[in-house]
Write a protein that holds these residues in place. Structure first.
Motif, PDB file in Angstrom:
ATOM      1  N   LEU A 260     -12.664   2.225   2.669  1.00  0.00           N
ATOM      2  CA  LEU A 260     -12.961   3.638   2.883  1.00  0.00           C
ATOM      3  C   LEU A 260     -12.204   4.173   4.098  1.00  0.00           C
ATOM      4  CD1 LEU A 260     -16.830   3.575   2.351  1.00  0.00           C
ATOM      5  CD2 LEU A 260     -15.056   4.188   0.693  1.00  0.00           C
ATOM      6  N   ALA A 261     -11.826   5.427   4.019  1.00  0.00           N
ATOM      7  CA  ALA A 261     -11.203   6.130   5.140  1.00  0.00           C
ATOM      8  C   ALA A 261     -11.982   7.427   5.369  1.00  0.00           C
ATOM      9  CB  ALA A 261      -9.740   6.441   4.832  1.00  0.00           C
ATOM     10  N   ASP A 262     -11.987   7.891   6.593  1.00  0.00           N
ATOM     11  CA  ASP A 262     -12.677   9.133   6.920  1.00  0.00           C
ATOM     12  C   ASP A 262     -12.070  10.283   6.125  1.00  0.00           C
ATOM     13  OD1 ASP A 262     -12.809  11.758   8.691  1.00  0.00           O
ATOM     14  OD2 ASP A 262     -14.484  10.465   9.294  1.00  0.00           O
ATOM     15  N   VAL A 263     -12.906  11.060   5.486  1.00  0.00           N
ATOM     16  CA  VAL A 263     -12.433  12.139   4.617  1.00  0.00           C
ATOM     17  C   VAL A 263     -11.651  13.196   5.403  1.00  0.00           C
ATOM     18  CG1 VAL A 263     -14.538  13.549   4.703  1.00  0.00           C
ATOM     19  CG2 VAL A 263     -13.068  13.627   2.685  1.00  0.00           C
ATOM     20  N   ARG A 264     -12.065  13.478   6.621  1.00  0.00           N
ATOM     21  CA  ARG A 264     -11.341  14.478   7.422  1.00  0.00           C
ATOM     22  C   ARG A 264      -9.920  14.025   7.720  1.00  0.00           C
ATOM     23  NH1 ARG A 264     -16.197  14.503  11.462  1.00  0.00           N
ATOM     24  NH2 ARG A 264     -15.801  12.369  10.897  1.00  0.00           N
ATOM     25  N   HIS A 265      -9.761  12.745   8.009  1.00  0.00           N
ATOM     26  CA  HIS A 265      -8.417  12.215   8.229  1.00  0.00           C
ATOM     27  C   HIS A 265      -7.579  12.371   6.955  1.00  0.00           C
ATOM     28  CE1 HIS A 265      -5.157   9.688   9.670  1.00  0.00           C
ATOM     29  NE2 HIS A 265      -5.159   9.155   8.468  1.00  0.00           N
ATOM     30  N   GLY A 266      -8.169  12.050   5.823  1.00  0.00           N
ATOM     31  CA  GLY A 266      -7.458  12.170   4.552  1.00  0.00           C
ATOM     32  C   GLY A 266      -7.035  13.608   4.267  1.00  0.00           C
ATOM     33  N   ILE A 267      -7.919  14.544   4.527  1.00  0.00           N
ATOM     34  CA  ILE A 267      -7.610  15.957   4.290  1.00  0.00           C
ATOM     35  C   ILE A 267      -6.507  16.422   5.237  1.00  0.00           C
ATOM     36  CG2 ILE A 267      -8.527  18.307   4.455  1.00  0.00           C
ATOM     37  CD1 ILE A 267     -11.256  17.067   3.519  1.00  0.00           C
ATOM     38  N   ASP A 268      -6.651  16.083   6.533  1.00  0.00           N
ATOM     39  CA  ASP A 268      -5.640  16.492   7.507  1.00  0.00           C
ATOM     40  C   ASP A 268      -4.295  15.827   7.227  1.00  0.00           C
ATOM     41  OD1 ASP A 268      -7.498  18.104   8.738  1.00  0.00           O
ATOM     42  OD2 ASP A 268      -7.900  16.689  10.382  1.00  0.00           O
ATOM     43  N   ASN A 269      -4.309  14.571   6.862  1.00  0.00           N
ATOM     44  CA  ASN A 269      -3.075  13.864   6.541  1.00  0.00           C
ATOM     45  C   ASN A 269      -2.397  14.494   5.334  1.00  0.00           C
ATOM     46  OD1 ASN A 269      -1.935  11.329   4.768  1.00  0.00           O
ATOM     47  ND2 ASN A 269      -1.379  11.223   6.943  1.00  0.00           N
ATOM     48  N   ASN A 270      -3.173  14.882   4.358  1.00  0.00           N
ATOM     49  CA  ASN A 270      -2.611  15.535   3.179  1.00  0.00           C
ATOM     50  C   ASN A 270      -2.032  16.901   3.543  1.00  0.00           C
ATOM     51  OD1 ASN A 270      -2.048  15.407   0.350  1.00  0.00           O
ATOM     52  ND2 ASN A 270      -3.661  16.922   0.025  1.00  0.00           N
ATOM     53  N   PHE A 271      -2.706  17.629   4.416  1.00  0.00           N
ATOM     54  CA  PHE A 271      -2.214  18.923   4.891  1.00  0.00           C
ATOM     55  C   PHE A 271      -0.845  18.769   5.549  1.00  0.00           C
ATOM     56  CE2 PHE A 271      -1.940  22.011   8.409  1.00  0.00           C
ATOM     57  CZ  PHE A 271      -1.939  23.197   7.683  1.00  0.00           C
ATOM     58  N   GLU A 272      -0.725  17.777   6.429  1.00  0.00           N
ATOM     59  CA  GLU A 272       0.544  17.520   7.110  1.00  0.00           C
ATOM     60  C   GLU A 272       1.635  17.158   6.099  1.00  0.00           C
ATOM     61  OE1 GLU A 272      -0.500  14.464   9.880  1.00  0.00           O
ATOM     62  OE2 GLU A 272      -1.808  15.809  11.014  1.00  0.00           O
ATOM     63  N   ARG A 273       1.302  16.348   5.139  1.00  0.00           N
ATOM     64  CA  ARG A 273       2.260  15.954   4.102  1.00  0.00           C
ATOM     65  C   ARG A 273       2.720  17.172   3.307  1.00  0.00           C
ATOM     66  NH1 ARG A 273       2.151  15.098  -1.146  1.00  0.00           N
ATOM     67  NH2 ARG A 273      -0.063  15.558  -1.265  1.00  0.00           N
TER      68      ARG A 273
ATOM     69  N   GLN B 170       6.909  21.430   2.220  1.00  0.00           N
ATOM     70  CA  GLN B 170       7.304  22.841   2.111  1.00  0.00           C
ATOM     71  C   GLN B 170       8.214  23.267   3.244  1.00  0.00           C
ATOM     72  OE1 GLN B 170       3.733  25.166   1.701  1.00  0.00           O
ATOM     73  NE2 GLN B 170       3.331  24.434  -0.357  1.00  0.00           N
ATOM     74  N   GLY B 171       8.566  22.319   4.136  1.00  0.00           N
ATOM     75  CA  GLY B 171       9.473  22.621   5.226  1.00  0.00           C
ATOM     76  C   GLY B 171       8.867  23.434   6.336  1.00  0.00           C
ATOM     77  N   GLN B 172       7.544  23.432   6.474  1.00  0.00           N
ATOM     78  CA  GLN B 172       6.869  24.193   7.537  1.00  0.00           C
ATOM     79  C   GLN B 172       6.628  23.290   8.728  1.00  0.00           C
ATOM     80  OE1 GLN B 172       3.285  25.768   5.875  1.00  0.00           O
ATOM     81  NE2 GLN B 172       4.332  27.069   4.423  1.00  0.00           N
ATOM     82  N   SER B 173       6.612  23.862   9.897  1.00  0.00           N
ATOM     83  CA  SER B 173       6.296  23.109  11.105  1.00  0.00           C
ATOM     84  C   SER B 173       4.804  23.276  11.411  1.00  0.00           C
ATOM     85  CB  SER B 173       7.127  23.603  12.278  1.00  0.00           C
ATOM     86  OG  SER B 173       6.729  24.913  12.622  1.00  0.00           O
ATOM     87  N   ASP B 174       4.306  22.448  12.323  1.00  0.00           N
ATOM     88  CA  ASP B 174       2.893  22.537  12.728  1.00  0.00           C
ATOM     89  C   ASP B 174       2.589  23.881  13.384  1.00  0.00           C
ATOM     90  OD1 ASP B 174       2.301  19.998  11.815  1.00  0.00           O
ATOM     91  OD2 ASP B 174       2.688  19.044  13.743  1.00  0.00           O
TER      92      ASP B 174
END
Length: 107
Positions: free
Chosen positions: A82-95, A100-104
């Motif tokens: 298991l992995a923390d769901v928030r980490h998974g969501i944030d990691n997916n957002f960054e990916r 899409q070529g966007q910066s943080d």
């Protein structure tokens, strides 16, 4: 590390000599793991499977823990990391941002 573990009785192989005593030993052992925080939770999944979320420092610690389970010789274990769901969501957002070529700073 957290693991989701499904526990099912084996359909073949050795059977316990005293299933009643084994049942009580499992109950006490699981209760102790809940008490000491090794298990976050444990449930019975109807009609005949157990489920728990447990904590182990490593895969080796997990193996040792499962082998200490009183009914280990009579049961099968299906294990999911298991992995923390928030980490998974944030990691997916960054990916997705990178794809899409966007910066943080654009977020």
């Amino acid at each position: 590390m957290k693991y989701l573990v499904y526990v099912k009785d084996r359909t073949s192989g050795p059977q316990p000599q005293d299933p009643i005593a084994l049942n009580r030993a499992v109950r006490d052992w699981v209760g102790a793991r809940l008490q000491d925080g090794t298990f976050d939770c444990a449930y019975y999944v109807l009609p005949k499977m157990g489920l728990c979320i447990l904590n182990a420092d490593s895969h080796e610690s997990l193996l040792t823990l499962l082998r200490a389970w009183p009914s280990f010789p009579y049961q099968e274990f299906e294990i999911h990391m298991l992995a923390d769901v928030r980490h998974g969501i944030d990691n997916n957002f960054e990916r997705l941002q990178k794809a899409q070529g966007q910066s943080d700073s654009a977020a």
